[in-house]
Design a protein around this motif. Structure first.
Motif, PDB file in Angstrom:
ATOM      1  N   ASP A  99       0.863  -1.182   0.000  1.00  0.00           N
ATOM      2  CA  ASP A  99       0.000   0.000   0.000  1.00  0.00           C
ATOM      3  C   ASP A  99       0.897   1.229   0.000  1.00  0.00           C
ATOM      4  O   ASP A  99       1.446   1.583   1.020  1.00  0.00           O
ATOM      5  CB  ASP A  99      -0.905  -0.019   1.236  1.00  0.00           C
ATOM      6  N   SER A 100       1.120   1.912  -1.058  1.00  0.00           N
ATOM      7  CA  SER A 100       0.752   1.567  -2.403  1.00  0.00           C
ATOM      8  C   SER A 100       2.019   1.462  -3.251  1.00  0.00           C
ATOM      9  O   SER A 100       3.092   1.837  -2.803  1.00  0.00           O
ATOM     10  CB  SER A 100      -0.164   2.641  -2.982  1.00  0.00           C
ATOM     11  N   LEU A 101       1.819   1.009  -4.470  1.00  0.00           N
ATOM     12  CA  LEU A 101       2.948   0.808  -5.368  1.00  0.00           C
ATOM     13  C   LEU A 101       3.402   2.131  -6.010  1.00  0.00           C
ATOM     14  O   LEU A 101       4.480   2.207  -6.582  1.00  0.00           O
ATOM     15  CB  LEU A 101       2.518  -0.180  -6.459  1.00  0.00           C
ATOM     16  N   SER A 102       2.565   3.175  -5.898  1.00  0.00           N
ATOM     17  CA  SER A 102       2.844   4.422  -6.618  1.00  0.00           C
ATOM     18  C   SER A 102       4.207   5.055  -6.325  1.00  0.00           C
ATOM     19  O   SER A 102       4.903   5.432  -7.262  1.00  0.00           O
ATOM     20  CB  SER A 102       1.732   5.433  -6.354  1.00  0.00           C
ATOM     21  N   PRO A 103       4.639   5.180  -5.057  1.00  0.00           N
ATOM     22  CA  PRO A 103       5.964   5.755  -4.838  1.00  0.00           C
ATOM     23  C   PRO A 103       7.076   4.936  -5.493  1.00  0.00           C
ATOM     24  O   PRO A 103       8.024   5.491  -6.047  1.00  0.00           O
ATOM     25  CB  PRO A 103       6.110   5.740  -3.314  1.00  0.00           C
ATOM     26  N   LEU A 104       6.923   3.618  -5.466  1.00  0.00           N
ATOM     27  CA  LEU A 104       7.914   2.749  -6.093  1.00  0.00           C
ATOM     28  C   LEU A 104       7.964   3.002  -7.595  1.00  0.00           C
ATOM     29  O   LEU A 104       9.026   3.145  -8.196  1.00  0.00           O
ATOM     30  CB  LEU A 104       7.542   1.290  -5.800  1.00  0.00           C
ATOM     31  N   LEU A 105       6.775   3.081  -8.201  1.00  0.00           N
ATOM     32  CA  LEU A 105       6.695   3.272  -9.649  1.00  0.00           C
ATOM     33  C   LEU A 105       7.152   4.676 -10.038  1.00  0.00           C
ATOM     34  O   LEU A 105       7.706   4.873 -11.114  1.00  0.00           O
ATOM     35  CB  LEU A 105       5.246   3.032 -10.097  1.00  0.00           C
ATOM     36  N   THR A 106       6.958   5.652  -9.155  1.00  0.00           N
ATOM     37  CA  THR A 106       7.354   7.022  -9.466  1.00  0.00           C
ATOM     38  C   THR A 106       8.870   7.199  -9.352  1.00  0.00           C
ATOM     39  O   THR A 106       9.493   7.821 -10.204  1.00  0.00           O
ATOM     40  CB  THR A 106       6.683   8.011  -8.491  1.00  0.00           C
ATOM     41  N   HIS A 107       9.444   6.639  -8.316  1.00  0.00           N
ATOM     42  CA  HIS A 107      10.852   6.902  -8.056  1.00  0.00           C
ATOM     43  C   HIS A 107      11.797   5.880  -8.673  1.00  0.00           C
ATOM     44  O   HIS A 107      12.988   6.126  -8.790  1.00  0.00           O
ATOM     45  CB  HIS A 107      11.103   7.002  -6.545  1.00  0.00           C
ATOM     46  N   THR A 108      11.287   4.711  -9.010  1.00  0.00           N
ATOM     47  CA  THR A 108      12.143   3.749  -9.720  1.00  0.00           C
ATOM     48  C   THR A 108      11.521   3.515 -11.088  1.00  0.00           C
ATOM     49  O   THR A 108      10.499   4.095 -11.412  1.00  0.00           O
ATOM     50  CB  THR A 108      12.235   2.417  -8.961  1.00  0.00           C
ATOM     51  N   SER A 109      12.145   2.650 -11.886  1.00  0.00           N
ATOM     52  CA  SER A 109      11.622   2.462 -13.238  1.00  0.00           C
ATOM     53  C   SER A 109      10.470   1.464 -13.229  1.00  0.00           C
ATOM     54  O   SER A 109      10.370   0.636 -12.326  1.00  0.00           O
ATOM     55  CB  SER A 109      12.729   1.946 -14.140  1.00  0.00           C
ATOM     56  N   ASP A 169      -4.029   7.500 -11.469  1.00  0.00           N
ATOM     57  CA  ASP A 169      -3.989   8.824 -12.089  1.00  0.00           C
ATOM     58  C   ASP A 169      -2.654   9.541 -11.870  1.00  0.00           C
ATOM     59  O   ASP A 169      -2.517  10.704 -12.221  1.00  0.00           O
ATOM     60  CB  ASP A 169      -5.151   9.695 -11.575  1.00  0.00           C
ATOM     61  N   LEU A 170      -1.673   8.852 -11.307  1.00  0.00           N
ATOM     62  CA  LEU A 170      -0.368   9.491 -11.117  1.00  0.00           C
ATOM     63  C   LEU A 170       0.672   8.979 -12.101  1.00  0.00           C
ATOM     64  O   LEU A 170       1.821   9.412 -12.070  1.00  0.00           O
ATOM     65  CB  LEU A 170       0.144   9.240  -9.682  1.00  0.00           C
ATOM     66  N   HIS A 171       0.284   8.046 -12.972  1.00  0.00           N
ATOM     67  CA  HIS A 171       1.284   7.436 -13.846  1.00  0.00           C
ATOM     68  C   HIS A 171       0.866   7.513 -15.302  1.00  0.00           C
ATOM     69  O   HIS A 171      -0.315   7.616 -15.617  1.00  0.00           O
ATOM     70  CB  HIS A 171       1.501   5.983 -13.437  1.00  0.00           C
ATOM     71  N   LEU A 189       1.561   2.054 -16.640  1.00  0.00           N
ATOM     72  CA  LEU A 189       0.363   1.346 -16.189  1.00  0.00           C
ATOM     73  C   LEU A 189       0.174   0.046 -16.948  1.00  0.00           C
ATOM     74  O   LEU A 189      -0.090  -1.001 -16.353  1.00  0.00           O
ATOM     75  CB  LEU A 189      -0.878   2.225 -16.367  1.00  0.00           C
ATOM     76  N   SER A 190       0.352   0.088 -18.273  1.00  0.00           N
ATOM     77  CA  SER A 190       0.088  -1.141 -19.031  1.00  0.00           C
ATOM     78  C   SER A 190       1.157  -2.189 -18.742  1.00  0.00           C
ATOM     79  O   SER A 190       0.861  -3.380 -18.704  1.00  0.00           O
ATOM     80  CB  SER A 190      -0.021  -0.851 -20.526  1.00  0.00           C
ATOM     81  N   LEU A 191       2.388  -1.742 -18.495  1.00  0.00           N
ATOM     82  CA  LEU A 191       3.429  -2.706 -18.112  1.00  0.00           C
ATOM     83  C   LEU A 191       3.058  -3.401 -16.807  1.00  0.00           C
ATOM     84  O   LEU A 191       3.187  -4.623 -16.670  1.00  0.00           O
ATOM     85  CB  LEU A 191       4.765  -1.980 -17.918  1.00  0.00           C
ATOM     86  N   THR A 192       2.560  -2.604 -15.854  1.00  0.00           N
ATOM     87  CA  THR A 192       2.172  -3.186 -14.565  1.00  0.00           C
ATOM     88  C   THR A 192       0.982  -4.131 -14.742  1.00  0.00           C
ATOM     89  O   THR A 192       0.934  -5.199 -14.130  1.00  0.00           O
ATOM     90  CB  THR A 192       1.822  -2.075 -13.564  1.00  0.00           C
TER      91      THR A 192
END
Lengths: 258, 298
Positions: free
Chosen positions: B111-121, B152-154, B159-162
């Motif tokens: 909870d949640s994956l967003s920081p990971l996706l934002t700061h890493t590839s 809505d942050l990516h 998103l499609s990769l995830t």
């Protein structure tokens, strides 16, 4: 400014401990909310750490004077810590930074966060109460070249600062940002969404779709996000006066009805 | 569908709950945690998000014992130089060290994956998810990996990769029906390879049970197809159709040159020295006025 409290569903002596509130405006001016919260918390004797990135101390002082709060007195009694971001980041605008200075300590967001943290802990110790952090406004950081992800990390750190383990009662964080006309500024909208995801309550002030009007300055949308409850949502129209704000249901302005 | 996946009766390895500022997905995440705490020995909850503290408080009020919470959000980028976990931490190794000895089945919730996706590839994020679910890194059976993501942050690419990495994607959408509190579009890839797409509305009880699941039919399917089609013959200035009376009148008209004894005699009596044409239909002739081309085999 009691009307504002009614619209936001805040009682007069509410402490808002642990709340993260996001204020935003587009096309209409929403800065009256900043001044409302500043005078509201100072009036309730909560210590406030005010981070001003867009206006000088003189500006806020004269506005709060009108609302009946003297900022100079509050600073002297250590209730207020005015953090002048214009001075901190001024060098960045002018680009007069000597190259041998370690930038990471003075103007990086990490350094900025550390400075706010020191201020916050200082206020907490002096007043024995959890302070309020008000940031006005986040989009200035975007304009001087920080990335959305850096700023959202900065806000995340501030969120944890106010709910830090040091004190039983939690502080309050209020951030303000301008998201540009109709969300056309993509970066500002993205930053706004990511900050809204961190907050309990968000307030959006926007202009009327039909354009500028002398008697109705815009509409205000208040949303609260709670687990398991239907997110409450409220929309009102408003008019900002010299010392107060009038609110009315959409389309029910006296100027329209009369 | 969503009820089966949450309760575990429908198998899914990696579940993604995608939400936005208009439709919160944290309640669904909590339903998953509550359900997983019953069917696995240990649930490891990783918090990267500020509002993860809401999740933590909700679990505390429910009194669930076997959920271990790891707060990674407090020092995400190591600005405070604390010893806690952040984005730099190897999640697999971190959880492995904190597994209770002898645990056979675990579940990992993020909870949640967003920081990971934002700061890493995005590729790093997908790899992390995949390794958590399928590799032997945790040295015990990983039942399920459930993760929240703020869609809505990516950008669409990340998103499609995830989405491709996950076996189930619940995309929370604002409600359209008055009877339910939540609504989501689900794409579920079954073990057999079949892909199910469905939109459902549901409620969540105070114990975080998913109830009253109902499929929401798309509006376009509900409408009868021909309701909006206008009748083109409705407002004509001339008449295209015939009433029964008019049809009867028409059937009594005798066409010229049609073979008719009375008429034949009459004409033959009048004229002298001229040829006359009379049409006499034979047996094979289809004398149907309504559809003269009926006998054609096209």
């Amino acid at each position: 400014m009691e009307d504002v409290n009614n619209v936001l569903d805040i009682a007069k002596d509410d402490n808002l401990y642990g709340e993260v509130i996001t204020l935003a405006d587009s096309t209409a001016d929403g800065t009256f909310l900043i001044h409302h919260f500043l005078s509201f918390f100072l009036g309730n004797n909560r210590p406030v750490c005010f981070v001003s990135l867009s206006q000088s101390f003189g500006h806020h002082k004269s506005v709060c004077q009108k609302l009946g709060v003297s900022l100079t007195q509050k600073i002297e009694s250590s209730h207020l810590n005015f953090f002048d971001g214009l001075k901190v980041f001024g060098n960045r605008f002018l680009d007069t930074q000597p190259e041998n200075v370690d930038i990471s300590n003075t103007t990086s967001l990490q350094g900025f966060y550390k400075a706010i943290k020191t201020n916050y802990e200082d206020l907490q110790d002096k007043n024995k109460a959890p302070p309020v952090v008000i940031v006005d406004s986040l989009d200035v950081l975007l304009n001087i070249g920080y990335q959305v992800k850096e700023i959202s990390a900065f806000v995340q750190y501030l969120c944890h600062l106010i709910s830090g383990p040091g004190c039983d009662a939690r502080g309050t964080l209020i951030t303000f940002l301008s998201i540009g006309e109709n969300g056309l500024d993509e970066e500002a909208s993205l930053l706004w969404r990511s900050v809204v995801h961190m907050s309990n309550m968000d307030v959006l002030v926007s202009g009327l779709e039909s354009g500028y009007c002398k008697d109705v300055h815009g509409k205000i949308e208040v949303k609260r996000r709670n687990l398991l409850k239907k997110n409450s949502q409220k929309t009102m129209q408003f008019k900002v006066n010299d010392k107060s704000v009038n609110f009315f249901a959409s389309g029910m302005s006296r100027a329209v009805l009369g | 569908m969503i009820g089966d996946i949450v309760s575990g009766s429908e198998n899914s390895k990696i579940v993604l709950i995608e939400d936005s500022i208009d439709a919160n997905g944290r309640n669904v995440l909590l339903s998953y945690i509550v359900s997983l705490s019953k069917i696995t020995e240990e649930v490891h909850l990783l918090l990267f998000d500020v509002r993860g503290q809401d999740t933590q408080e909700a679990l505390k009020s429910l009194g669930i014992q076997n959920v271990k919470v790891h707060r990674a959000s407090t020092d995400l980028l190591q600005w405070d130089r604390s010893q806690g976990i952040g984005l730099h931490t190897d999640i697999k190794a971190y959880i492995r060290e904190r597994l209770s000895p002898g645990t056979k089945s675990v579940a990992v919730v993020i909870d949640s994956l967003s920081p990971l996706l934002t700061h890493t590839s995005p590729s790093f994020t997908c790899k992390t998810l995949h390794e958590l679910a399928y590799s032997e890194a945790l040295r015990s059976q990983v039942q399920q990996v459930v993760t929240l993501l703020h869609g809505d942050l990516h950008d669409d690419n990340s998103l499609s990769l995830t989405h491709h990495t996950c076996t189930t994607v619940h995309k929370m959408v604002p409600i359209t029906t008055p009877y339910a509190m939540f609504c989501c579009n689900t794409i579920h890839k079954k073990v057999s390879g079949k892909v199910v797409k469905i939109r459902e509305s549901f409620n969540i009880t105070e114990e975080y049970q998913v109830t009253e699941v109902a499929e929401v039919k798309q509006m376009s399917q509900n409408l009868p197809a021909d309701q909006n089609q206008l009748d083109p013959t409705a407002n004509l200035t001339f008449n295209l159709s015939l009433s029964d009376k008019e049809k009867e009148a028409r059937s009594q008209v005798i066409l010229p040159y049609t073979y008719n004894k009375e008429r034949q005699e009459c004409v033959l009596a009048k004229s002298v020295g001229e040829g006359k044409i009379f049409y006499q239909p034979d047996e094979a002739d289809d004398f149907d006025e309504e559809d003269p081309d009926d006998d054609l085999d096209i």
